[in-house]
Design an enzyme around this catalytic site. Structure first.
Site, PDB file in Angstrom:
ATOM      1  N   HIS A  63     -20.324  -8.407  -4.060  1.00 40.07           N
ATOM      2  CA  HIS A  63     -21.396  -7.394  -3.238  1.00 40.07           C
ATOM      3  C   HIS A  63     -21.173  -6.029  -3.663  1.00 40.07           C
ATOM      4  O   HIS A  63     -22.226  -5.175  -3.347  1.00 40.07           O
ATOM      5  CB  HIS A  63     -21.514  -7.501  -1.760  1.00 40.07           C
ATOM      6  CG  HIS A  63     -20.204  -7.135  -1.049  1.00 40.07           C
ATOM      7  ND1 HIS A  63     -18.971  -8.024  -1.019  1.00 40.07           N
ATOM      8  CD2 HIS A  63     -19.583  -5.928  -0.696  1.00 40.07           C
ATOM      9  CE1 HIS A  63     -17.976  -7.276  -0.418  1.00 40.07           C
ATOM     10  NE2 HIS A  63     -18.237  -6.029  -0.237  1.00 40.07           N
ATOM     11  N   HIS A  80      -0.470  -6.816  -5.272  1.00 39.67           N
ATOM     12  CA  HIS A  80      -0.615  -8.140  -4.592  1.00 39.67           C
ATOM     13  C   HIS A  80      -0.015  -9.140  -5.536  1.00 39.67           C
ATOM     14  O   HIS A  80      -0.106  -8.907  -6.615  1.00 39.67           O
ATOM     15  CB  HIS A  80      -2.175  -8.566  -4.254  1.00 39.67           C
ATOM     16  CG  HIS A  80      -2.246  -9.905  -3.995  1.00 39.67           C
ATOM     17  ND1 HIS A  80      -2.353 -10.781  -5.155  1.00 39.67           N
ATOM     18  CD2 HIS A  80      -1.779 -10.761  -2.992  1.00 39.67           C
ATOM     19  CE1 HIS A  80      -2.553 -12.181  -4.659  1.00 39.67           C
ATOM     20  NE2 HIS A  80      -2.040 -12.169  -3.260  1.00 39.67           N
ATOM     21  N   HIS A  97       0.240  -5.625 -17.614  1.00 38.74           N
ATOM     22  CA  HIS A  97      -0.296  -7.007 -18.255  1.00 38.74           C
ATOM     23  C   HIS A  97       0.851  -7.518 -19.245  1.00 38.74           C
ATOM     24  O   HIS A  97       0.958  -8.531 -19.485  1.00 38.74           O
ATOM     25  CB  HIS A  97      -1.684  -6.758 -18.716  1.00 38.74           C
ATOM     26  CG  HIS A  97      -2.753  -6.730 -17.818  1.00 38.74           C
ATOM     27  ND1 HIS A  97      -3.237  -7.973 -17.496  1.00 38.74           N
ATOM     28  CD2 HIS A  97      -3.145  -5.886 -16.910  1.00 38.74           C
ATOM     29  CE1 HIS A  97      -4.198  -7.529 -16.758  1.00 38.74           C
ATOM     30  NE2 HIS A  97      -4.195  -6.607 -16.221  1.00 38.74           N
ATOM     31  N   HIS A 115       0.718  -1.106   0.262  1.00 37.28           N
ATOM     32  CA  HIS A 115      -0.034  -0.133   0.039  1.00 37.28           C
ATOM     33  C   HIS A 115       0.959   1.203  -0.033  1.00 37.28           C
ATOM     34  O   HIS A 115       1.732   1.303   0.853  1.00 37.28           O
ATOM     35  CB  HIS A 115      -0.977  -0.081   1.506  1.00 37.28           C
ATOM     36  CG  HIS A 115      -1.897  -1.238   1.068  1.00 37.28           C
ATOM     37  ND1 HIS A 115      -2.959  -1.198   0.457  1.00 37.28           N
ATOM     38  CD2 HIS A 115      -2.056  -2.344   2.143  1.00 37.28           C
ATOM     39  CE1 HIS A 115      -3.520  -2.553   0.662  1.00 37.28           C
ATOM     40  NE2 HIS A 115      -2.904  -2.987   1.713  1.00 37.28           N
ATOM     41  N   GLY A 150      -4.603 -22.112  11.607  1.00 38.65           N
ATOM     42  CA  GLY A 150      -4.076 -22.036  12.921  1.00 38.65           C
ATOM     43  C   GLY A 150      -2.908 -21.241  12.732  1.00 38.65           C
ATOM     44  O   GLY A 150      -1.962 -21.259  13.442  1.00 38.65           O
ATOM     45  N   ASN A 207       1.460 -13.451  -4.755  1.00 34.06           N
ATOM     46  CA  ASN A 207       1.909 -14.655  -4.146  1.00 34.06           C
ATOM     47  C   ASN A 207       1.877 -15.779  -5.157  1.00 34.06           C
ATOM     48  O   ASN A 207       1.399 -15.862  -6.142  1.00 34.06           O
ATOM     49  CB  ASN A 207       0.748 -14.865  -3.138  1.00 34.06           C
ATOM     50  CG  ASN A 207      -0.474 -15.693  -3.753  1.00 34.06           C
ATOM     51  OD1 ASN A 207      -0.349 -16.858  -4.009  1.00 34.06           O
ATOM     52  ND2 ASN A 207      -1.522 -14.865  -4.140  1.00 34.06           N
TER      53      ASN A 207
END
Length: 297
Positions: free
Chosen positions: A197, A133, A167, A123, A280, A135
């Protein structure tokens, strides 16, 4: 076969750690060279590094990794680069989620898993400079193995030339392996990084892939490595163009609103967030992707 995959696991984990080291060094160099703008007189940002640990339900060690976070830098308002290698037994919820996407017959009798990867979210201080982002990861069970990952750009102020450059760079690295990869994984990213949403994408896309197992481990690992290698030229090409741009308070307000969208996606839909919390892993490391400040209208 077990010995072969033990060596492959070690090779993959070492690569993710090496990629982490390269990215951390590049980002700290970016901080050192930022000599204009409202944060130029601040100390150059540096990563704070801490170990993360995953504990199994019985209290035993189940792996961990490194969490590297920089806050309040000249270029980065907050950036995290995490690597981890975790293992143990998949719980019933995780088994069901994965079984819905692939054949993992036998998992109920032998629920062991091993996973290693790198996860990065940046950020930026300057709202003209887009968040990002990335990964990549390898996942192994006694029943199947696969690679996954990707990279996507998240500007609050969109520039067509930045989107095109990002891209094009990803496509260049994908095309080294298969001409079908970029269009396939771009479409997958468009679908995956969509916020239902809100009825919109969280950014301008990139590539996303999961469950990659062509039967050739070396080829799939080589592709995953190139997805990682593509990140710095793609992101730095855009960042170096925008990090000195003049911005207004309205721009900053737009950035904070867009970060709200990003936070909503990561908390509600992101697979990695769900998997990390359900199995966890260190909650601070899992939630590293969240922005330092955000707002909702």
């Amino acid at each position: 076969m077990t010995e072969i995959f033990d060596a492959r696991k070690a090779q993959a984990a070492a690569w993710f750690r090496s990629l982490r080291d390269d990215i951390v060094a590049a980002f700290e160099m970016l901080e050192d060279t930022q000599d204009t703008g409202p944060f130029a007189d601040a100390p150059a940002g540096r990563f704070e590094v801490s170990e993360t640990k995953r504990t199994a339900e019985d209290g035993s060690d189940a792996g961990g990794g490194l969490m590297s976070v920089m806050r309040g830098g000249r270029v980065f308002e907050k950036v995290g680069v995490n690597v981890s290698t975790v293992y143990g037994q998949l719980g019933e919820r995780a088994q069901k989620a994965m079984a819905a996407r692939k054949d993992l017959s036998g998992m109920a009798d032998d629920p062991r898993f091993w996973a290693s990867g790198i996860s990065l979210v940046a950020h930026m201080q300057n709202p003209q400079s887009p968040a990002v982002h990335m990964n990549t990861r390898m996942f192994w069970t006694p029943h199947a193995w696969w690679f996954g990952g990707g990279s996507d750009l998240n500007p609050c102020i969109e520039y067509e030339e930045d989107t095109a450059f990002f891209h094009e760079t990803l496509k260049e690295y994908c095309d080294k392996h298969d001409d079908a990869y970029y269009p396939k994984f771009k479409s997958w990213a468009d679908e995956y990084f969509f916020v239902p949403h809100r009825g919109r994408a969280r950014g301008v896309g990139g590539i996303f892939y999961d469950d990659l197992n062509t039967g050739d481990w070396d080829a799939d690992f080589a592709f995953t490595q190139d997805v990682g290698r593509a990140f710095l030229p793609a992101f730095l090409g855009v960042t170096n163009k925008r990090r000195n741009a003049v911005w207004t308070e309205d721009d900053k307000d737009a950035q904070l609103v867009h970060r709200g969208l990003y936070a909503e996606y990561n908390l509600v839909y992101d697979r990695g967030t769900k998997f990390g919390l359900e199995t966890g892993h260190d909650a601070n490391a899992v939630l590293m992707s969240l922005p330092p400040l955000a707002k909702w209208v």
